[in-house]
Design a protein around this motif. Structure first.
Motif, PDB file in Angstrom:
ATOM      1  N   LEU A   1      49.781  28.201   8.688  1.00  0.00           N
ATOM      2  CA  LEU A   1      48.959  27.400   9.327  1.00  0.00           C
ATOM      3  C   LEU A   1      49.533  25.895   9.392  1.00  0.00           C
ATOM      4  CD1 LEU A   1      45.609  28.647   7.683  1.00  0.00           C
ATOM      5  CD2 LEU A   1      46.265  28.688   9.944  1.00  0.00           C
ATOM      6  N   GLY A   2      50.772  25.650   8.779  1.00  0.00           N
ATOM      7  CA  GLY A   2      51.282  24.539   8.788  1.00  0.00           C
ATOM      8  C   GLY A   2      51.144  23.528   7.615  1.00  0.00           C
ATOM      9  N   GLY A   3      50.368  24.345   6.337  1.00  0.00           N
ATOM     10  CA  GLY A   3      50.327  23.536   5.310  1.00  0.00           C
ATOM     11  C   GLY A   3      51.308  23.633   4.110  1.00  0.00           C
ATOM     12  N   GLU A   4      51.076  22.969   3.303  1.00  0.00           N
ATOM     13  CA  GLU A   4      52.000  23.095   2.185  1.00  0.00           C
ATOM     14  C   GLU A   4      51.304  23.440   0.925  1.00  0.00           C
ATOM     15  OE1 GLU A   4      54.083  19.072   1.395  1.00  0.00           O
ATOM     16  OE2 GLU A   4      54.277  18.752   3.789  1.00  0.00           O
ATOM     17  N   PRO A   5      51.475  24.742   0.368  1.00  0.00           N
ATOM     18  CA  PRO A   5      51.131  25.109  -0.715  1.00  0.00           C
ATOM     19  C   PRO A   5      51.961  25.158  -2.304  1.00  0.00           C
ATOM     20  CG  PRO A   5      51.984  26.885   0.418  1.00  0.00           C
ATOM     21  CD  PRO A   5      52.310  25.576   1.150  1.00  0.00           C
ATOM     22  N   LEU A   6      51.434  25.007  -3.172  1.00  0.00           N
ATOM     23  CA  LEU A   6      52.258  25.223  -4.454  1.00  0.00           C
ATOM     24  C   LEU A   6      51.146  26.153  -5.410  1.00  0.00           C
ATOM     25  CD1 LEU A   6      54.630  24.177  -6.045  1.00  0.00           C
ATOM     26  CD2 LEU A   6      53.408  22.190  -6.521  1.00  0.00           C
ATOM     27  N   VAL A   7      51.949  26.992  -5.877  1.00  0.00           N
ATOM     28  CA  VAL A   7      51.137  27.967  -6.762  1.00  0.00           C
ATOM     29  C   VAL A   7      51.761  27.705  -8.343  1.00  0.00           C
ATOM     30  CG1 VAL A   7      50.657  30.397  -7.564  1.00  0.00           C
ATOM     31  CG2 VAL A   7      50.889  29.818  -4.946  1.00  0.00           C
ATOM     32  N   LEU A   8      50.793  27.453  -9.069  1.00  0.00           N
ATOM     33  CA  LEU A   8      51.121  26.978 -10.446  1.00  0.00           C
ATOM     34  C   LEU A   8      50.269  28.041 -11.539  1.00  0.00           C
ATOM     35  CD1 LEU A   8      50.173  23.437  -9.825  1.00  0.00           C
ATOM     36  CD2 LEU A   8      52.573  23.944  -9.785  1.00  0.00           C
ATOM     37  N   GLU A   9      51.337  28.091 -12.677  1.00  0.00           N
ATOM     38  CA  GLU A   9      50.449  28.356 -14.019  1.00  0.00           C
ATOM     39  C   GLU A   9      50.156  27.129 -14.707  1.00  0.00           C
ATOM     40  OE1 GLU A   9      52.918  31.337 -15.901  1.00  0.00           O
ATOM     41  OE2 GLU A   9      52.101  32.945 -14.642  1.00  0.00           O
ATOM     42  N   MET A  10      48.902  27.108 -15.502  1.00  0.00           N
ATOM     43  CA  MET A  10      48.667  26.025 -16.102  1.00  0.00           C
ATOM     44  C   MET A  10      47.629  26.144 -17.301  1.00  0.00           C
ATOM     45  SD  MET A  10      46.110  23.930 -13.759  1.00  0.00           S
ATOM     46  CE  MET A  10      44.337  24.327 -13.723  1.00  0.00           C
ATOM     47  N   ASP A  11      47.943  25.226 -18.301  1.00  0.00           N
ATOM     48  CA  ASP A  11      46.652  25.118 -19.243  1.00  0.00           C
ATOM     49  C   ASP A  11      46.512  23.747 -19.187  1.00  0.00           C
ATOM     50  OD1 ASP A  11      47.082  27.741 -20.655  1.00  0.00           O
ATOM     51  OD2 ASP A  11      48.925  27.150 -21.629  1.00  0.00           O
ATOM     52  N   LEU A  12      45.140  23.790 -19.791  1.00  0.00           N
ATOM     53  CA  LEU A  12      44.510  22.421 -19.912  1.00  0.00           C
ATOM     54  C   LEU A  12      44.968  21.722 -21.211  1.00  0.00           C
ATOM     55  CD1 LEU A  12      41.439  22.951 -17.855  1.00  0.00           C
ATOM     56  CD2 LEU A  12      43.157  21.920 -17.088  1.00  0.00           C
ATOM     57  N   VAL A  13      45.157  20.440 -21.395  1.00  0.00           N
ATOM     58  CA  VAL A  13      45.496  20.039 -22.721  1.00  0.00           C
ATOM     59  C   VAL A  13      44.164  20.045 -23.310  1.00  0.00           C
ATOM     60  CG1 VAL A  13      46.433  17.822 -23.806  1.00  0.00           C
ATOM     61  CG2 VAL A  13      47.569  18.639 -21.518  1.00  0.00           C
ATOM     62  N   ASP A  14      43.110  19.480 -22.899  1.00  0.00           N
ATOM     63  CA  ASP A  14      42.077  19.374 -23.889  1.00  0.00           C
ATOM     64  C   ASP A  14      41.171  20.526 -23.629  1.00  0.00           C
ATOM     65  OD1 ASP A  14      39.336  18.833 -24.494  1.00  0.00           O
ATOM     66  OD2 ASP A  14      39.192  16.721 -23.285  1.00  0.00           O
ATOM     67  N   GLY A  15      40.915  21.248 -24.867  1.00  0.00           N
ATOM     68  CA  GLY A  15      40.294  22.290 -25.143  1.00  0.00           C
ATOM     69  C   GLY A  15      38.888  22.227 -24.548  1.00  0.00           C
ATOM     70  N   THR A  16      38.163  21.197 -24.645  1.00  0.00           N
ATOM     71  CA  THR A  16      36.755  20.865 -23.968  1.00  0.00           C
ATOM     72  C   THR A  16      36.921  21.065 -22.738  1.00  0.00           C
ATOM     73  OG1 THR A  16      36.353  19.461 -25.947  1.00  0.00           O
ATOM     74  CG2 THR A  16      34.932  19.472 -23.972  1.00  0.00           C
ATOM     75  N   GLU A  17      37.803  20.626 -22.002  1.00  0.00           N
ATOM     76  CA  GLU A  17      38.073  20.837 -20.398  1.00  0.00           C
ATOM     77  C   GLU A  17      38.186  22.094 -20.029  1.00  0.00           C
ATOM     78  OE1 GLU A  17      37.326  18.664 -18.078  1.00  0.00           O
ATOM     79  OE2 GLU A  17      36.961  17.185 -19.590  1.00  0.00           O
ATOM     80  N   SER A  18      39.049  22.946 -21.005  1.00  0.00           N
ATOM     81  CA  SER A  18      39.243  24.307 -20.784  1.00  0.00           C
ATOM     82  C   SER A  18      37.885  25.149 -20.896  1.00  0.00           C
ATOM     83  CB  SER A  18      40.356  24.826 -21.788  1.00  0.00           C
ATOM     84  OG  SER A  18      40.811  26.040 -21.136  1.00  0.00           O
ATOM     85  N   GLU A  19      37.186  24.693 -21.816  1.00  0.00           N
ATOM     86  CA  GLU A  19      36.122  25.447 -21.897  1.00  0.00           C
ATOM     87  C   GLU A  19      35.033  25.234 -20.634  1.00  0.00           C
ATOM     88  OE1 GLU A  19      33.420  28.022 -23.694  1.00  0.00           O
ATOM     89  OE2 GLU A  19      35.487  27.663 -24.491  1.00  0.00           O
ATOM     90  N   ARG A  20      34.926  23.857 -20.278  1.00  0.00           N
ATOM     91  CA  ARG A  20      33.910  23.571 -19.318  1.00  0.00           C
ATOM     92  C   ARG A  20      34.404  24.341 -17.735  1.00  0.00           C
ATOM     93  NH1 ARG A  20      34.676  17.579 -19.819  1.00  0.00           N
ATOM     94  NH2 ARG A  20      33.025  17.307 -21.575  1.00  0.00           N
TER      95      ARG A  20
END
Length: 179
Positions: A64-83
């Protein structure tokens, strides 16, 4: 240290015009059960299915003419990960509620449906439940599988019953006064 990241993410941009590209991506992300973290950034729990889904969508975004990037990630803040986990759980409950709202009229129609219509209703119900069950991150996937199996058993039983007999079993006589 754990073997893999908790999340798989898709960062993307699509051309502003035509708008159908943005709509396509938004609908596909929704169908996958992805949670939008920011505009142009969506996440799923890290799984082979999530990676495959995001890789396929990334290919379509490129087309479609876009730019994608697929990533693996962890959130540094455990509270954010829980959210984020809570957002997936909320999305799963919301999707289940929406599916049940869609399924209710189908179940109501079964009361008076003949065999041919029952087959069509079964396909419709199976499609709706299958869509929900395939969503990555849906914490209710196991329950959906059980529900789908139960619904399948119900349909199997109904296939062998004439509509009148089925209505009688539900406590309705042919006059409709429930006696």
């Amino acid at each position: 240290m754990k073997d893999s990241a908790e999340w798989i993410a898709l960062s993307y941009s699509v051309p502003a015009s035509p708008s159908k590209a943005r709509v396509f991506v938004w609908r596909r992300l929704r169908a996958l059960g992805a949670v939008t973290l920011r505009p142009g950034l969506a996440a799923l729990p890290n799984s082979a299915e999530g990676k495959r889904s995001f890789a396929l969508l990334a290919g379509k975004i490129r087309e479609l003419g876009g730019e994608p990037l697929v990533l693996e990630m962890d959130l540094v803040d455990g509270t954010e990960s829980e959210r984020l986990r809570a957002r997936f759980a909320d999305a799963g409950r919301r999707a289940l509620r929406e599916a049940m709202e869609e399924v209710a009229p189908i179940l109501e129609k079964l009361e008076t449906a003949g065999p041919a219509e029952r087959a069509q209703l079964e396909r419709s119900l199976s499609k709706k439940l299958g869509r929900l069950q395939k969503q990555d991150g849906n914490p209710l996937r196991d329950q959906m599988a059980e529900f789908e199996q139960t619904a399948g058993s119900l349909f199997e039983a109904l296939r062998g019953m004439p509509a009148e007999f089925s209505a009688m079993l539900r406590g309705k006589d042919q006059g409709g006064n429930g006696e």
